[in-house]
Design a protein around this motif. Sequence first.
Motif, PDB file in Angstrom:
ATOM      1  N   GLY A  20     125.676  41.292 129.156  1.00 42.33           N
ATOM      2  CA  GLY A  20     125.548  42.566 129.855  1.00 42.33           C
ATOM      3  C   GLY A  20     124.164  43.172 129.886  1.00 42.33           C
ATOM      4  O   GLY A  20     123.993  44.293 130.386  1.00 42.33           O
ATOM      5  N   PHE A  21     123.160  42.449 129.413  1.00 46.04           N
ATOM      6  CA  PHE A  21     121.803  42.991 129.440  1.00 46.04           C
ATOM      7  C   PHE A  21     121.180  42.791 130.822  1.00 46.04           C
ATOM      8  O   PHE A  21     121.501  41.857 131.541  1.00 46.04           O
ATOM      9  CB  PHE A  21     120.941  42.321 128.360  1.00 46.04           C
ATOM     10  N   GLY A  22     120.301  43.722 131.178  1.00 41.91           N
ATOM     11  CA  GLY A  22     119.623  43.646 132.469  1.00 41.91           C
ATOM     12  C   GLY A  22     120.367  44.330 133.593  1.00 41.91           C
ATOM     13  O   GLY A  22     119.915  44.325 134.738  1.00 41.91           O
ATOM     14  N   GLU A  23     121.523  44.939 133.292  1.00 46.71           N
ATOM     15  CA  GLU A  23     122.296  45.660 134.305  1.00 46.71           C
ATOM     16  C   GLU A  23     122.989  46.846 133.652  1.00 46.71           C
ATOM     17  O   GLU A  23     123.160  46.892 132.425  1.00 46.71           O
ATOM     18  CB  GLU A  23     123.331  44.743 134.955  1.00 46.71           C
ATOM     19  N   SER A  24     123.379  47.816 134.452  1.00 48.70           N
ATOM     20  CA  SER A  24     124.086  48.985 133.946  1.00 48.70           C
ATOM     21  C   SER A  24     125.429  48.582 133.354  1.00 48.70           C
ATOM     22  O   SER A  24     126.086  47.662 133.843  1.00 48.70           O
ATOM     23  CB  SER A  24     124.302  49.997 135.073  1.00 48.70           C
ATOM     24  N   THR A  25     125.848  49.272 132.306  1.00 47.27           N
ATOM     25  CA  THR A  25     127.170  49.007 131.741  1.00 47.27           C
ATOM     26  C   THR A  25     128.276  49.634 132.589  1.00 47.27           C
ATOM     27  O   THR A  25     129.453  49.387 132.348  1.00 47.27           O
ATOM     28  CB  THR A  25     127.287  49.579 130.310  1.00 47.27           C
ATOM     29  N   GLU A  26     127.888  50.483 133.557  1.00 48.43           N
ATOM     30  CA  GLU A  26     128.833  51.193 134.429  1.00 48.43           C
ATOM     31  C   GLU A  26     129.750  52.109 133.626  1.00 48.43           C
ATOM     32  O   GLU A  26     130.947  52.236 133.893  1.00 48.43           O
ATOM     33  CB  GLU A  26     129.665  50.190 135.245  1.00 48.43           C
ATOM     34  N   SER A  27     129.163  52.760 132.629  1.00 45.69           N
ATOM     35  CA  SER A  27     129.938  53.638 131.747  1.00 45.69           C
ATOM     36  C   SER A  27     130.378  54.925 132.428  1.00 45.69           C
ATOM     37  O   SER A  27     131.260  55.619 131.920  1.00 45.69           O
ATOM     38  CB  SER A  27     129.103  53.993 130.511  1.00 45.69           C
ATOM     39  N   GLY A  28     129.758  55.280 133.553  1.00 42.79           N
ATOM     40  CA  GLY A  28     130.079  56.533 134.211  1.00 42.79           C
ATOM     41  C   GLY A  28     129.320  57.718 133.647  1.00 42.79           C
ATOM     42  O   GLY A  28     129.572  58.863 134.028  1.00 42.79           O
ATOM     43  N   ILE A  29     128.373  57.463 132.749  1.00 39.48           N
ATOM     44  CA  ILE A  29     127.583  58.531 132.146  1.00 39.48           C
ATOM     45  C   ILE A  29     126.294  58.694 132.948  1.00 39.48           C
ATOM     46  O   ILE A  29     125.578  57.716 133.203  1.00 39.48           O
ATOM     47  CB  ILE A  29     127.263  58.214 130.677  1.00 39.48           C
ATOM     48  N   ALA A  30     126.002  59.929 133.347  1.00 43.16           N
ATOM     49  CA  ALA A  30     124.828  60.187 134.188  1.00 43.16           C
ATOM     50  C   ALA A  30     123.546  59.782 133.493  1.00 43.16           C
ATOM     51  O   ALA A  30     123.379  59.974 132.292  1.00 43.16           O
ATOM     52  CB  ALA A  30     124.782  61.679 134.554  1.00 43.16           C
ATOM     53  N   GLY A  31     122.629  59.212 134.262  1.00 42.45           N
ATOM     54  CA  GLY A  31     121.290  58.893 133.751  1.00 42.45           C
ATOM     55  C   GLY A  31     121.170  57.560 133.058  1.00 42.45           C
ATOM     56  O   GLY A  31     120.166  57.304 132.376  1.00 42.45           O
TER      57      GLY A  31
END
Length: 631
Positions: free
Chosen positions: A370-381
């Motif tokens: 999962g490195f190099g991309e967003s985790t898509e956690s839904g947390i802003a920023g």
Amino acid sequence: MRSKKRLRAVFIIFLLLLGATVGKLFHAQIIKHEWLKERAQANWDREIPFGGVRGEIVDRNGKLIVGNQLAPTLYFMPAQNPDPEEAAAKLAPILQVDQVKLAEKMSKKDYMVKLAPEGKNIAKAQADEISALKIPGLYTGVDFMRSYPNGELLSRLLGFTGYDGKGLAGIEYAYNDFLDGTGDRIRMYTDARGVPLPHVDDDFKDGKEGSSVVLTIDAEMQKIVERELSQAMEKYDASQALAIVMNPKTGELLSLASAPTFDPANYQDANPDIYNRNLPVWMTFEPGSTFKIMTLAAGLEEKVIDLDHDSFNDPGYTMVGGARLRCWKREGHGHQSFLEVVENSCNPGFIEIGRRLGEKKLSSYIRDFGFGESTESGIAGEAKGILFAENAFGPVEQATTAFGQGIAVTPIQQVQAVAAAVNGGMLYKPYIVKEIIGADGKATQSYVPEMKRRVISEETSAEVRRALESVVANGSGRNAFVDEIRVGGKTGTAQKVQDGKYKEGDYIVSFIGIAPSNDPELVVYVAIDSPKNSVQFGGVIAAPIVGRIIEEIAPLASIEPQKDQVEKEYRWGDPLTQEIPDLKGMTKDEVAKQQYTLRIEWHGNGKKVSKQLPVAGTVVNEEDVIHLYTE
């Protein structure tokens, strides 16, 4: 004869016109009555709005984190008051505002003036005093403002709302469409001068309450984590600190903390760099040795190493592409098994694992974790981090990546990856919101664990867990050891980079722990930025913090004591520990009579202790300081 015909024609025309008039009146008074009435009322009505009831934010157990409190707002209709200057003179002292500016606002030609910010969100006592004045044309609308029963808790995650009640940062911003509510309105009917119309009753228009957001966060865990970060900030004079607690089996974020914090009710007084940066998802830095867990997992999965039967000799450095890459231990660790390589966090040993994997496989595993991309956690920023491009991934880059140097990752990426390494090999998406609850109390939207992919096998994951528990029992993570809780983990010490160069003596120290290591329910990550007053190693500073957090939150995660943990033998140089007593309510003389060996630092001029850090029951090293705060 001709005149009779004319008379008859006029009479017929008169009958036709009369019929048309009667028909028009019937159409207007009977058929179109309601429609025309609504159109007329739209021209007459003057609305006094009530503030929208914004949805609450609660933790996973329903505990209120952000709520609402009543905050009246004043409205003024100039046409109903012949002397706005006099009205302003009465209001200004109560509102504690400039009388001239208030009179200027109240003298506008608008049909209704909202007295904001002077009369917005006023106190109930002020509203009662103003109501007693009975000023013509002055109305009090019901409004609401956010309340924070836990003060600054979770502030950098929650964010805040602005002047108009809309979310401007954090959860308040990201989930504003769910949280936002529309207020009720009182409809008053007046003529153009604002005089109430006779025989027309006032009306009421219903609004809609916002939905509540249920977080995955456990508020009690969050309090423990934030307390530990607060103590670390003070003890080590750090610039900032962060922590994450996640359930590795689901991806649920149980705690997400940044320090320093701020007061969301008075966000205007805070530094924007604080409230705009949610460190666990925003901050990117070289991970250091915590990243070695990924290299270890890949090496075990590809069977290029055996923890117990393969050996490696570390002279203190290794040569790669003409570059000398050193171990943190200058003289080296000598001959060791690969389990000892992990325990000792030996850089050359992990370079060897990376070499055996090869650049393509190592790079592939890093991206699969999962490195190099967003985790898509839904947390802003949330940031994506930085990895070497494939065309720039040469032997030296491959070697440094293997032990966590030369790349930049976010804390939440590290937690997501380590969770996959220890939970059986499944990469779960981290998430922060559990449910959206409508005004009727029913869930309108639910969020469930989402597995992205399998990265390693269950057998490999079990070996990773075994190695990490050995690190805490026998290696560099010994300060995270907790009696009767099987803790595993890995230290991290990363030199900070500025303008492409490493800053001398400036580090981010970290530790990532799991518990219990045989069947992990918790992944706990702590990073301290630029600590002082101590040796700058993750095992010295961050490991004991993670150990204390795990010890305190284990009961909240239903983790039972375990007797079958790997024994930790005392080594010369290991710090002696002591449990902190409860000193609250004691005077200075009473504390002195107890003859505690711990160092005590007093704050305040009161007679009795009202607060202590660390709290009673915390196990600390004997050289640590207890901070006592008087009344």
